[in-house]
Scaffold this motif. Structure first.
Motif, short mmCIF file in Angstrom:
data_model
loop_
_atom_site.label_atom_id
_atom_site.label_comp_id
_atom_site.label_asym_id
_atom_site.label_seq_id
_atom_site.Cartn_x
_atom_site.Cartn_y
_atom_site.Cartn_z
N GLY A 193 0.84 -1.16 0.17
CA GLY A 193 0.01 -0.08 0.02
C GLY A 193 0.85 1.13 -0.09
N ILE A 194 0.18 2.47 -0.18
CA ILE A 194 1.15 3.65 -0.20
C ILE A 194 0.55 4.61 1.16
CG2 ILE A 194 1.24 5.69 -1.67
CD1 ILE A 194 0.45 4.16 -4.01
N VAL A 195 1.54 5.27 1.67
CA VAL A 195 1.26 6.07 2.69
C VAL A 195 0.20 7.24 2.19
CG1 VAL A 195 2.28 7.59 4.57
CG2 VAL A 195 3.62 5.67 3.53
N PRO A 196 -0.85 7.51 2.84
CA PRO A 196 -1.75 8.59 2.38
C PRO A 196 -1.19 9.82 1.83
CG PRO A 196 -2.72 7.41 4.22
CD PRO A 196 -1.51 6.97 4.11
N GLU A 197 -0.14 10.39 2.61
CA GLU A 197 0.20 11.67 2.22
C GLU A 197 1.14 11.62 0.96
OE1 GLU A 197 0.41 10.57 5.15
OE2 GLU A 197 2.58 10.86 5.98
N ASN A 198 1.55 10.21 0.53
CA ASN A 198 2.32 10.03 -0.64
C ASN A 198 1.56 9.86 -1.84
OD1 ASN A 198 4.82 10.39 0.76
ND2 ASN A 198 5.31 8.14 0.96
N VAL A 199 0.37 9.77 -1.85
CA VAL A 199 -0.53 9.24 -2.75
C VAL A 199 -0.50 10.53 -3.85
CG1 VAL A 199 -2.85 8.87 -3.42
CG2 VAL A 199 -1.95 7.62 -1.75
N ASP A 204 4.71 12.03 -9.61
CA ASP A 204 5.85 12.94 -9.94
C ASP A 204 7.04 12.19 -9.99
OD1 ASP A 204 4.00 14.88 -8.99
OD2 ASP A 204 4.95 15.14 -6.95
N ARG A 205 7.83 13.11 -11.07
CA ARG A 205 8.99 12.47 -11.40
C ARG A 205 10.08 12.16 -10.56
NH1 ARG A 205 9.91 15.68 -17.16
NH2 ARG A 205 7.82 15.24 -17.93
N PHE A 206 10.61 11.06 -10.22
CA PHE A 206 11.68 10.74 -9.33
C PHE A 206 11.15 10.46 -7.90
CE2 PHE A 206 14.42 12.57 -12.57
CZ PHE A 206 15.27 11.33 -12.76
N PHE A 207 9.68 10.77 -7.70
CA PHE A 207 9.19 10.20 -6.44
C PHE A 207 9.12 8.63 -6.21
CE2 PHE A 207 6.00 8.88 -3.43
CZ PHE A 207 6.14 9.55 -2.29
N ARG A 208 9.82 8.35 -5.09
CA ARG A 208 9.63 6.78 -4.65
C ARG A 208 9.58 6.72 -3.20
NH1 ARG A 208 15.31 5.18 -7.39
NH2 ARG A 208 16.06 7.03 -6.63
N GLY A 209 8.22 6.12 -2.96
CA GLY A 209 7.84 6.04 -1.61
C GLY A 209 9.01 5.54 -0.71
N ASP A 210 9.33 4.38 -1.04
CA ASP A 210 10.57 3.79 -0.33
C ASP A 210 11.83 3.60 -1.30
OD1 ASP A 210 12.35 2.12 0.87
OD2 ASP A 210 11.01 0.68 1.64
#
Ligand code: ADP
Length: 271
Positions: A193-199, A204-210
């Motif tokens: 899953g994805i942390v809500p604030e990261n959704v 976005d370019r180069f965004f990686r949750g982890d």
């Protein structure tokens, strides 16, 4: 008084002009800052695989008497890093073309069901490798106007992520059907899953949750930016629903060609 009034009004005009110019500069400055950030991200992303390649090659040179078998892990690391760079450069080229408006799609009537089928079959091997089950529901002959290669690329990105972010024992489900006058492709997983604030930031370019997880799995942080661009170029939209620790569902909808008849229509749509 007249003179000082004149001075005031000239000053007022200059000040208003300055403020207006400053306001007009805002979007230019924001675009400039975004561009600077992008260049800095690209440099950083290119530098890390290069450092890996260089250091492994340097270490191999230090012990010239070692056999290839002994150095296998270093050769493998060099190959992996080169693969990452190739993927990164290909993604950057796609985005650069999309930015310059040079990347026109080669549009035609596409059997979306067949494209989904084809991509899913490539992932059968991951299913076994990662012990993840794969549920597939594809309505026959769902047709849209699109670019086959780009649609293929879009599905690979979504499926790749679904497998990457789902631990062993989980499930990935893919569906393709028609609903509410749209062709729908849904890719869901029972993963992290994805942390809500990261959704809102995942496209976005180069965004990686982890970062480390994505990097280890060969991720570049550009996949979803490209996916979004492909969907928008097809006049469609991509939505995401995610629940932390439970899973994620990407839903892509494309407009149907004007005269689409019955095939691919599901029971839900007929109602
Ligand atoms: P990456 O190369 O890291 O996969 P993407 O642009 O494809 O880059 O995805 C951006 C981020 O969105 C990922 O790093 C991850 O945090 C999140 N993400 C994308 N798909 C999923 C998924 N199916 N499950 C959980 N997180 C996901």
């Amino acid at each position: 008084l007249i003179v000082s009034g004149g001075v005031i009004s000239v000053f007022g005009i200059v000040l208003a002009g300055f403020l207006l110019a400053k306001r007009a500069m805002f979007p230019i400055q924001a675009a400039w800052e975004k561009q600077q950030q992008f260049v800095s991200d690209v440099s950083h992303e290119l530098r890390s695989p290069l450092t890996g390649i260089y250091s492994n090659a340097e270490l191999m040179l230090r012990y010239p008497d070692r056999s290839i078998r002994e150095e296998c892990h270093r050769i493998n690391a060099i190959m992996q890093e080169s693969k990452r760079m190739t993927k990164l450069i290909a993604s950057l080229l796609t985005l650069a073309r999309s930015d310059s408006g040079k990347s026109d799609l080669s549009l035609g009537v596409i059997n979306l069901s067949a494209v989904v089928h084809e991509v899913v079959s490539h992932f059968e091997v991951f299913k076994e490798l990662n012990d993840i089950s794969l549920a597939v529901t594809i309505a026959p002959a769902v047709e849209i106007i699109g670019d086959k290669d780009r649609l293929h690329q879009l599905l690979v990105i979504l499926l790749d992520n679904a497998f990457k972010f789902t631990p062993a024992g989980g499930q990935v489900a893919v569906a393709c059907h028609i609903a509410k006058k749209n062709a729908i492709v849904s890719v869901s997983d029972t993963g992290v899953g994805i942390v809500p604030e990261n959704v809102p930031r995942i496209f976005d370019r180069f965004f990686r949750g982890d970062k480390s997880r994505s990097r280890n799995a060969g991720g570049t942080g550009l996949g979803l930016a490209i996916a979004q661009w492909i969907v928008e170029k097809h006049g469609g939209r991509i939505d995401v629903k995610s629940s932390l620790g439970k899973g994620t569902n990407f839903i892509v909808s494309f407009p149907l060609p004007k005269k689409t008849a019955g095939p691919g229509r599901t029971e839900t749509d007929k109602k």
